[in-house]
Design a protein around this motif. Structure first.
Motif, PDB file in Angstrom:
ATOM      1  N   ILE A  11      48.174  27.830 -43.215  1.00 61.10           N
ATOM      2  CA  ILE A  11      48.092  26.482 -43.776  1.00 61.10           C
ATOM      3  C   ILE A  11      48.094  26.550 -45.301  1.00 61.10           C
ATOM      4  O   ILE A  11      47.371  27.347 -45.897  1.00 61.10           O
ATOM      5  CB  ILE A  11      46.790  25.784 -43.291  1.00 61.10           C
ATOM      6  CG1 ILE A  11      46.882  25.508 -41.810  1.00 61.10           C
ATOM      7  CG2 ILE A  11      46.512  24.504 -44.055  1.00 61.10           C
ATOM      8  CD1 ILE A  11      48.006  24.606 -41.410  1.00 61.10           C
ATOM      9  N   ASN A  12      48.899  25.699 -45.924  1.00 59.37           N
ATOM     10  CA  ASN A  12      48.927  25.514 -47.379  1.00 59.37           C
ATOM     11  C   ASN A  12      49.205  26.798 -48.157  1.00 59.37           C
ATOM     12  O   ASN A  12      48.690  26.996 -49.250  1.00 59.37           O
ATOM     13  CB  ASN A  12      47.628  24.858 -47.866  1.00 59.37           C
ATOM     14  CG  ASN A  12      47.455  23.463 -47.287  1.00 59.37           C
ATOM     15  OD1 ASN A  12      48.408  22.855 -46.823  1.00 59.37           O
ATOM     16  ND2 ASN A  12      46.239  22.977 -47.287  1.00 59.37           N
ATOM     17  N   SER A  15      55.384  26.724 -49.494  1.00 60.31           N
ATOM     18  CA  SER A  15      55.773  25.308 -49.476  1.00 60.31           C
ATOM     19  C   SER A  15      55.684  24.676 -48.092  1.00 60.31           C
ATOM     20  O   SER A  15      55.819  23.472 -47.956  1.00 60.31           O
ATOM     21  CB  SER A  15      57.204  25.165 -50.006  1.00 60.31           C
ATOM     22  OG  SER A  15      58.092  25.886 -49.169  1.00 60.31           O
ATOM     23  N   ARG A  18      51.898  22.128 -44.987  1.00 54.48           N
ATOM     24  CA  ARG A  18      50.936  21.483 -45.879  1.00 54.48           C
ATOM     25  C   ARG A  18      50.071  20.514 -45.086  1.00 54.48           C
ATOM     26  O   ARG A  18      50.579  19.666 -44.355  1.00 54.48           O
ATOM     27  CB  ARG A  18      51.653  20.719 -46.996  1.00 54.48           C
ATOM     28  CG  ARG A  18      52.656  21.528 -47.794  1.00 54.48           C
ATOM     29  CD  ARG A  18      52.105  22.740 -48.460  1.00 54.48           C
ATOM     30  NE  ARG A  18      51.407  22.439 -49.682  1.00 54.48           N
ATOM     31  CZ  ARG A  18      50.689  23.329 -50.344  1.00 54.48           C
ATOM     32  NH1 ARG A  18      50.571  24.546 -49.902  1.00 54.48           N
ATOM     33  NH2 ARG A  18      50.069  22.999 -51.438  1.00 54.48           N
ATOM     34  N   GLN A  41      41.312  25.260 -49.183  1.00 52.41           N
ATOM     35  CA  GLN A  41      42.481  24.489 -48.752  1.00 52.41           C
ATOM     36  C   GLN A  41      43.309  25.257 -47.733  1.00 52.41           C
ATOM     37  O   GLN A  41      44.465  24.943 -47.518  1.00 52.41           O
ATOM     38  CB  GLN A  41      43.359  24.166 -49.971  1.00 52.41           C
ATOM     39  CG  GLN A  41      42.687  23.286 -50.991  1.00 52.41           C
ATOM     40  CD  GLN A  41      42.413  21.894 -50.467  1.00 52.41           C
ATOM     41  OE1 GLN A  41      43.254  21.268 -49.846  1.00 52.41           O
ATOM     42  NE2 GLN A  41      41.216  21.406 -50.706  1.00 52.41           N
ATOM     43  N   SER A  42      42.720  26.283 -47.120  1.00 51.02           N
ATOM     44  CA  SER A  42      43.516  27.189 -46.298  1.00 51.02           C
ATOM     45  C   SER A  42      43.250  27.080 -44.800  1.00 51.02           C
ATOM     46  O   SER A  42      43.471  28.031 -44.066  1.00 51.02           O
ATOM     47  CB  SER A  42      43.305  28.629 -46.772  1.00 51.02           C
ATOM     48  OG  SER A  42      41.931  28.937 -46.797  1.00 51.02           O
TER      49      SER A  42
END
Length: 186
Positions: A11-12, A15, A18, A41-42
Motif C-alpha cells: 500500500i502507498n 504510484s 494508493r 501510510q503503509s
C-alpha cells in the motif's frame, strides 16, 4: 475484546495501490470493529473485535483478513493481500527477536509476515542468495530479518521470500513492529 493488527501488502509504495488512511479506518470501522487506528501510510491497521462482532460472524485472523481485503477492493478498487495477527501474537513477536542483542542499529532489523507457514521442504531450502550478508530466523508465519549492510540493496527481499517460500509476504521494519505491538496492547 481482542486486539488485531491488519497488514496490507504493497500500500502507498510507488504510484500504485494508493489508499488514504482515513478511508482505511472507515472501512474497518464499517465492518463492525472498534477503536480503529492506522499507523503510518503503509497499510497498518490496529482494531478491536468482539467474538461474534462484525459482519460475517466470529472473527478469526483469516476471516478478518478476507473481510478487510474484500471491503477495500469493493470500496476503493484496490485488491491487495491482507495479513492479520492478534495483539498477543505481535507482543510475543516483539519480545523474541533473536537479533536484538547483537545488533544495536534497529534500522537493520525487519520482520517478514507470511500468509501461512511455508511447507517444510521450502523452509529447509531457504537460503540467502550469493554474497548477501542478510541473516534470517524463520519462526512459524514470521521471519526475523537482519541486514548488517542495510536493506536497500539486498536480494533477500520480500519478493525473493515470496518466490522461494510460495506464500504471500509483507515486510515491516522493527520500529513499525514495535509500534504496532504497543498500539495493539492498549
Amino acid at each position: 475484546m481482542t486486539q488485531y493488527v491488519a497488514l496490507l501488502r504493497g500500500i502507498n509504495v510507488g504510484s500504485g495501490n494508493r489508499i488514504g488512511m482515513a478511508d482505511l479506518r472507515r472501512i474497518v470501522t464499517d465492518l463492525g470493529h472498534e477503536d480503529v487506528k492506522t499507523y503510518l501510510q503503509s497499510g497498518n491497521v490496529v482494531f478491536g473485535a468482539e467474538p461474534g462482532a462484525g459482519k460475517g460472524g466470529a472473527p478469526g485472523p483469516d476471516r478478518l483478513a478476507t473481510a478487510i481485503r474484500k471491503a477495500v477492493a469493493d470500496e476503493l478498487g484496490v485488491d491487495v493481500p491482507v495479513l492479520v495477527r492478534s495483539g498477543a501474537e505481535l507482543a510475543a513477536l516483539a519480545a523474541e527477536n533473536p537479533y536484538l542483542k547483537s545488533e544495536r542499529d534497529e534500522t537493520k532489523l525487519l520482520v517478514a509476515f507470511l500468509a501461512g507457514a511455508p511447507a517444510t521442504d521450502k523452509a529447509a531450502e531457504l537460503t540467502v542468495p550469493g554474497t548477501d550478508t542478510a541473516e534470517f530466523t524463520l519462526a512459524g508465519r514470521e521471519i526475523y530479518l537482519h541486514y548488517p549492510d542495510g536493506f536497500g540493496r539486498t536480494k533477500f527481499s520480500n519478493a525473493y521470500l515470496e518466490k522461494q517460500l510460495g506464500t504471500v509476504s509483507t515486510t515491516r521494519n522493527w520500529k513499525t513492529v514495535r509500534a504496532l505491538a504497543e498500539l495493539a496492547a492498549d
